[in-house]
Design a protein around this motif. Structure first.
Motif, mmCIF file in Angstrom:
data_model
loop_
_atom_site.group_PDB
_atom_site.id
_atom_site.type_symbol
_atom_site.label_atom_id
_atom_site.label_comp_id
_atom_site.label_asym_id
_atom_site.label_seq_id
_atom_site.Cartn_x
_atom_site.Cartn_y
_atom_site.Cartn_z
ATOM 1 N N GLU A 176 0.837 -1.205 0.000
ATOM 2 C CA GLU A 176 0.000 0.000 0.000
ATOM 3 C C GLU A 176 0.866 1.247 0.000
ATOM 4 O O GLU A 176 1.818 1.337 0.767
ATOM 5 N N GLY A 177 0.492 2.188 -0.837
ATOM 6 C CA GLY A 177 1.192 3.477 -0.833
ATOM 7 C C GLY A 177 2.543 3.420 -1.520
ATOM 8 O O GLY A 177 2.934 2.413 -2.121
ATOM 9 N N GLY A 178 3.269 4.536 -1.403
ATOM 10 C CA GLY A 178 4.593 4.642 -2.020
ATOM 11 C C GLY A 178 5.578 3.748 -1.296
ATOM 12 O O GLY A 178 5.268 3.167 -0.254
ATOM 13 N N PRO A 179 6.788 3.637 -1.838
ATOM 14 C CA PRO A 179 7.795 2.774 -1.218
ATOM 15 C C PRO A 179 8.047 3.140 0.239
ATOM 16 O O PRO A 179 7.943 4.312 0.625
ATOM 17 N N PHE A 180 8.375 2.131 1.042
ATOM 18 C CA PHE A 180 8.923 2.408 2.363
ATOM 19 C C PHE A 180 10.392 2.724 2.138
ATOM 20 O O PHE A 180 11.099 1.954 1.462
ATOM 21 N N LEU A 181 10.857 3.842 2.655
ATOM 22 C CA LEU A 181 12.279 4.151 2.486
ATOM 23 C C LEU A 181 12.821 4.886 3.690
ATOM 24 O O LEU A 181 12.078 5.509 4.459
ATOM 25 N N PHE A 182 14.095 4.747 3.879
ATOM 26 C CA PHE A 182 14.769 5.599 4.858
ATOM 27 C C PHE A 182 16.112 6.020 4.289
ATOM 28 O O PHE A 182 16.645 5.395 3.350
ATOM 29 N N ASP A 183 16.638 7.055 4.844
ATOM 30 C CA ASP A 183 17.870 7.647 4.312
ATOM 31 C C ASP A 183 18.464 8.558 5.367
ATOM 32 O O ASP A 183 17.844 9.561 5.715
#
Ligand SMILES: NC(=O)C1=CN([C@@H]2O[C@H](COP(=O)(O)OP(=O)(O)OC[C@H]3O[C@@H](n4cnc5c(N)ncnc54)[C@H](OP(=O)(O)O)[C@@H]3O)[C@@H](O)[C@H]2O)C=CC1
Ligand SMILES: O=C(O)C1=NCCCC1
Length: 350
Positions: A176-183
């Protein structure tokens, strides 16, 4: 937001911001393609709330171009070195166009082999790293990237800066939704944020850095003038910073952060180092395994079921949506300073 510049409210549409930043970069020696790539990256970071790597960086891009340290017209050379491995020599240009030149090949290899690595050398990265991984996750791939920079981070116990702020960015598709990301940087704070704090006269949290004598300090100016940042998370962040150095220098055939020497190019702000990107196709050989994106979603739902948590990337998308509705709010003085950079002869002091 549609329409041209809203100069009264100092809200700009994304497209207008990109167009103006592109003009500035072209006026300072970038090719059309490089200007477009950097301008889009810079405006995207500003739009998404990554202020330390948005408009704030334009002065650094321009002063670096004017210093002769980077080639704004470099044509990267892509080498197809193995079934799952691509190397790029950025030819002393910016990393983003070098990545763009290899993107299609990397994606093709990841889909063919299940995994592909991209090693970029002789390159300059001054941007927010999540933008380098997000597009892969939007296409169903997992992406992880690291980049090193200039020696501004000490190994705890040492007084000699050796690491860059060395961010790690990860992006994955979810159901669901946009990518999960961290940075985020592997230093206690990004160097850009230390610079912003110094400009604003703000002290930093304890544990951010040391002064020139190696003593703990909360003064950003002490960190910037002879001191250094600390890694985040004691030995854990330190090991990650070291890993990033190895992946971005030893592996790619580039420079360690401590090897960056721009002393003959006053005004240079973009470290010439390397970048590594690893892309995985989660569908490779997955057969009857549970669909990957749904498994990611299951984890996120489980985390959420424990309370009102904040997950990485949760603020980024609303910021992006708000910018699409209302335009991107810009500080008038900052925007005027950027417009002034279109005049090629101007001296940059930052
Ligand atoms: N090119 C280079 O050499 C360098 C670039 N940088 C860039 O600087 C930028 C900022 O880095 P840095 O200041 O270290 O990042 P932050 O410490 O601001 O952390 C940012 C990440 O953590 C998430 N996050 C922030 N607060 C929380 C919270 N309370 N709970 C859960 N998640 C949270 C953010 O999510 P969300 O997406 O929702 O905001 C984002 O994914 C990065 O884009 C990085 O790539 C940094 C160093 C060097
Ligand atoms: O904010 C940082 O830390 C850096 N950003 C761009 C490259 C140098 C380090």
């Amino acid at each position: 937001m549609t329409g041209r510049k809203d100069v009264t409210g100092r809200h700009l549409s994304f497209d207008d911001m990109v167009a103006t930043l592109g003009d500035v970069l072209r006026a300072n020696g970038c090719s059309e393609q490089v200007a477009q790539t950097l301008a889009t990256n810079c405006a995207s970071a500003e739009r998404d709330g990554s202020k330390s790597h948005g408009l704030f960086r334009m002065e650094g891009y321009v002063s670096t171009l004017r210093s002769g340290w980077v080639d704004g017209r470099a044509i990267p050379v892509v080498e197809d070195v193995a079934p799952g491995f691509v190397r790029v020599d950025a030819r002393n240009g910016f990393t983003l166009p070098a990545h763009d030149a290899a993107r299609a090949l990397v994606e093709e290899k990841a889909r063919q082999n299940g995994i592909a690595a991209l090693a970029i050398r002789n390159s300059h990265h001054l941007g927010a790293l999540y933008l380098d991984v997000e597009s892969y996750a939007e296409k169903g791939l997992i992406a992880l990237s690291v980049v090193n920079s200039m020696a501004v981070v000490v190994h705890p116990g040492s007084t000699k800066p050796v690491y860059g702020t060395n961010p790690i960015a990860f992006a994955t598709p979810r159901a669901e939704g946009g990518p999960f990301l961290f940075d985020f940087a592997t230093s206690a704070m990004a160097h850009g944020d230390v610079q912003v704090a110094a400009k604003q006269g703000r002290q930093l949290p304890p544990g951010t850095g040391v002064d020139a004598n190696g003593a703990p300090t909360q003064d950003p100016n002490a960190i910037l003038s002879g001191g250094a940042l600390l890694p985040f998370g004691a030995h854990k962040g330190t090991a990650l910073a070291m890993m990033v150095e190895i992946l971005c220098a030893a592996l790619v055939g580039g420079q360690y952060s401590y090897e960056v020497d721009w002393s003959e190019h006053p005004g240079a702000h973009t470290p010439r180092t390397g970048q590594t990107l690893i892309v995985i196709d989660p569908t490779a050989g997955a057969g009857n395994l549970a669909p990957f994106a749904q498994r990611v979603e299951a984890l996120i739902q489980e985390i959420r079921s424990g309370g009102p948590v904040r997950l990485p990337s949760e603020e980024r998308y609303p910021a992006r949506e708000a910018a699409a509705r209302n335009g991107i709010a810009v500080d008038a003085a900052q925007w005027d300073a950027i417009l002034a950079l279109k005049a090629p002869a101007q001296t940059v002091t930052a």
